[in-house]
Design a protein around this motif. Sequence first.
Motif, PDB file in Angstrom:
ATOM      1  N   LYS A 181      38.826  36.820 -47.337  1.00 19.27           N
ATOM      2  CA  LYS A 181      39.473  36.176 -46.465  1.00 19.27           C
ATOM      3  C   LYS A 181      39.248  34.603 -46.190  1.00 19.27           C
ATOM      4  O   LYS A 181      39.584  33.910 -45.559  1.00 19.27           O
ATOM      5  CB  LYS A 181      38.853  36.920 -45.180  1.00 19.27           C
ATOM      6  CG  LYS A 181      39.663  38.333 -44.944  1.00 19.27           C
ATOM      7  CD  LYS A 181      38.825  38.972 -43.617  1.00 19.27           C
ATOM      8  CE  LYS A 181      39.389  40.526 -43.707  1.00 19.27           C
ATOM      9  NZ  LYS A 181      38.967  41.211 -42.481  1.00 19.27           N
ATOM     10  N   ARG A 182      37.749  34.306 -46.799  1.00 22.00           N
ATOM     11  CA  ARG A 182      37.347  32.908 -46.558  1.00 22.00           C
ATOM     12  C   ARG A 182      38.010  32.099 -47.638  1.00 22.00           C
ATOM     13  O   ARG A 182      37.831  30.777 -47.348  1.00 22.00           O
ATOM     14  CB  ARG A 182      35.834  32.778 -46.657  1.00 22.00           C
ATOM     15  CG  ARG A 182      35.175  33.445 -45.363  1.00 22.00           C
ATOM     16  CD  ARG A 182      33.662  33.211 -45.546  1.00 22.00           C
ATOM     17  NE  ARG A 182      32.840  33.765 -46.698  1.00 22.00           N
ATOM     18  CZ  ARG A 182      32.341  34.949 -46.923  1.00 22.00           C
ATOM     19  NH1 ARG A 182      32.347  35.454 -45.622  1.00 22.00           N
ATOM     20  NH2 ARG A 182      31.871  35.346 -48.092  1.00 22.00           N
ATOM     21  N   ASP A 183      38.508  32.579 -48.679  1.00 24.15           N
ATOM     22  CA  ASP A 183      39.117  31.639 -49.603  1.00 24.15           C
ATOM     23  C   ASP A 183      40.351  31.475 -49.456  1.00 24.15           C
ATOM     24  O   ASP A 183      41.250  32.170 -50.169  1.00 24.15           O
ATOM     25  CB  ASP A 183      38.911  32.374 -50.893  1.00 24.15           C
ATOM     26  CG  ASP A 183      38.851  31.262 -52.417  1.00 24.15           C
ATOM     27  OD1 ASP A 183      39.730  30.335 -52.197  1.00 24.15           O
ATOM     28  OD2 ASP A 183      38.303  31.499 -53.292  1.00 24.15           O
ATOM     29  N   TYR A 184      40.910  30.618 -48.541  1.00 24.26           N
ATOM     30  CA  TYR A 184      42.062  30.328 -47.837  1.00 24.26           C
ATOM     31  C   TYR A 184      43.209  29.810 -49.030  1.00 24.26           C
ATOM     32  O   TYR A 184      44.288  30.345 -49.232  1.00 24.26           O
ATOM     33  CB  TYR A 184      42.267  29.321 -46.996  1.00 24.26           C
ATOM     34  CG  TYR A 184      41.390  29.948 -45.644  1.00 24.26           C
ATOM     35  CD1 TYR A 184      41.659  30.860 -44.886  1.00 24.26           C
ATOM     36  CD2 TYR A 184      40.055  29.058 -45.062  1.00 24.26           C
ATOM     37  CE1 TYR A 184      41.238  31.246 -43.715  1.00 24.26           C
ATOM     38  CE2 TYR A 184      39.502  29.765 -44.255  1.00 24.26           C
ATOM     39  CZ  TYR A 184      40.036  30.798 -43.401  1.00 24.26           C
ATOM     40  OH  TYR A 184      39.128  30.983 -42.228  1.00 24.26           O
ATOM     41  N   ILE A 185      42.659  29.251 -50.060  1.00 28.81           N
ATOM     42  CA  ILE A 185      43.483  28.435 -50.942  1.00 28.81           C
ATOM     43  C   ILE A 185      44.088  29.545 -51.839  1.00 28.81           C
ATOM     44  O   ILE A 185      45.374  29.612 -52.294  1.00 28.81           O
ATOM     45  CB  ILE A 185      42.803  27.287 -51.770  1.00 28.81           C
ATOM     46  CG1 ILE A 185      42.770  26.253 -50.684  1.00 28.81           C
ATOM     47  CG2 ILE A 185      43.681  26.783 -52.860  1.00 28.81           C
ATOM     48  CD1 ILE A 185      41.927  25.056 -51.281  1.00 28.81           C
ATOM     49  N   LEU A 186      43.260  30.213 -52.590  1.00 29.37           N
ATOM     50  CA  LEU A 186      43.396  31.221 -53.517  1.00 29.37           C
ATOM     51  C   LEU A 186      44.282  32.320 -52.987  1.00 29.37           C
ATOM     52  O   LEU A 186      45.218  32.747 -53.663  1.00 29.37           O
ATOM     53  CB  LEU A 186      42.089  31.791 -54.126  1.00 29.37           C
ATOM     54  CG  LEU A 186      41.570  30.948 -55.284  1.00 29.37           C
ATOM     55  CD1 LEU A 186      40.454  31.726 -55.782  1.00 29.37           C
ATOM     56  CD2 LEU A 186      42.371  30.785 -56.287  1.00 29.37           C
ATOM     57  N   THR A 187      44.001  32.699 -51.640  1.00 25.38           N
ATOM     58  CA  THR A 187      44.860  34.024 -51.222  1.00 25.38           C
ATOM     59  C   THR A 187      45.899  33.439 -50.961  1.00 25.38           C
ATOM     60  O   THR A 187      46.974  33.963 -51.040  1.00 25.38           O
ATOM     61  CB  THR A 187      44.191  34.318 -50.076  1.00 25.38           C
ATOM     62  OG1 THR A 187      43.773  33.260 -49.018  1.00 25.38           O
ATOM     63  CG2 THR A 187      42.790  35.362 -50.235  1.00 25.38           C
ATOM     64  N   ALA A 188      46.299  32.155 -50.402  1.00 25.27           N
ATOM     65  CA  ALA A 188      47.728  31.465 -50.141  1.00 25.27           C
ATOM     66  C   ALA A 188      48.414  31.568 -51.540  1.00 25.27           C
ATOM     67  O   ALA A 188      49.816  31.675 -51.440  1.00 25.27           O
ATOM     68  CB  ALA A 188      47.482  30.200 -49.539  1.00 25.27           C
TER      69      ALA A 188
END
Length: 228
Positions: A181-188
Amino acid sequence: MTTHPSLASAIETDLALQHSPLLRATLHTLRYIEANGPIALTPSKALKRYFVEWAAGAFEWPHFTADDLYAVNKVLNEHDFPPLVVLHDLLIATKLARHYKGHLALTNKGRTFAKEPDRLWHLLTAQILWHTDHGRYMRRPDQFDGDWRVILNIINFEAHDGATDDKIYAAILGVSEEQAKRDYILTAILYCYVLRPLAWAGLLAEVRTGTGFGMEHIYVKTPLWSWS
């Protein structure tokens, strides 16, 4: 029991039409052009508003219905309807349509594939998954360099009975859900390159529960998963 080839094709076509918003929207568009002629383009080569408004109602795209779109837009331009932006690019990339004299015109290939939904679905699915730069649709043009074979194996397991996007991201990244949830770039990146294309092609179904920041996105495999 062995399924007759023609029956298998009919089954696959029925499943694709039922589960793939991308296939349904493409067929609507190809048939619209056949019936009404080429679609006019703006000077920037976007589809003109009259078609965008028609498509919003005709496509009934999950989470992008006419009601959804008009809830946040007074008028609809192509960029206000993200699936249509991608569809437009796919039509050009697959040579089902082309830009000609300020219009989006149907090609002979488009006419042929409009009559063969099963072949059309395979063509579109391959294009949106393996041959599309989804970075162009993101706020920052990030690239995807994941191992598709590994990722699909993970999703095959996680989404068998349904899993949240955070659970799938965590499994792919090998971290906890909180870390994911904290890794916005990778999850995006994973959303734009993996989950969204799989859902739009019809291999995954996306179910949304809750509202606002409490909304959950749950993904589950559709029957098309075994046909891909």
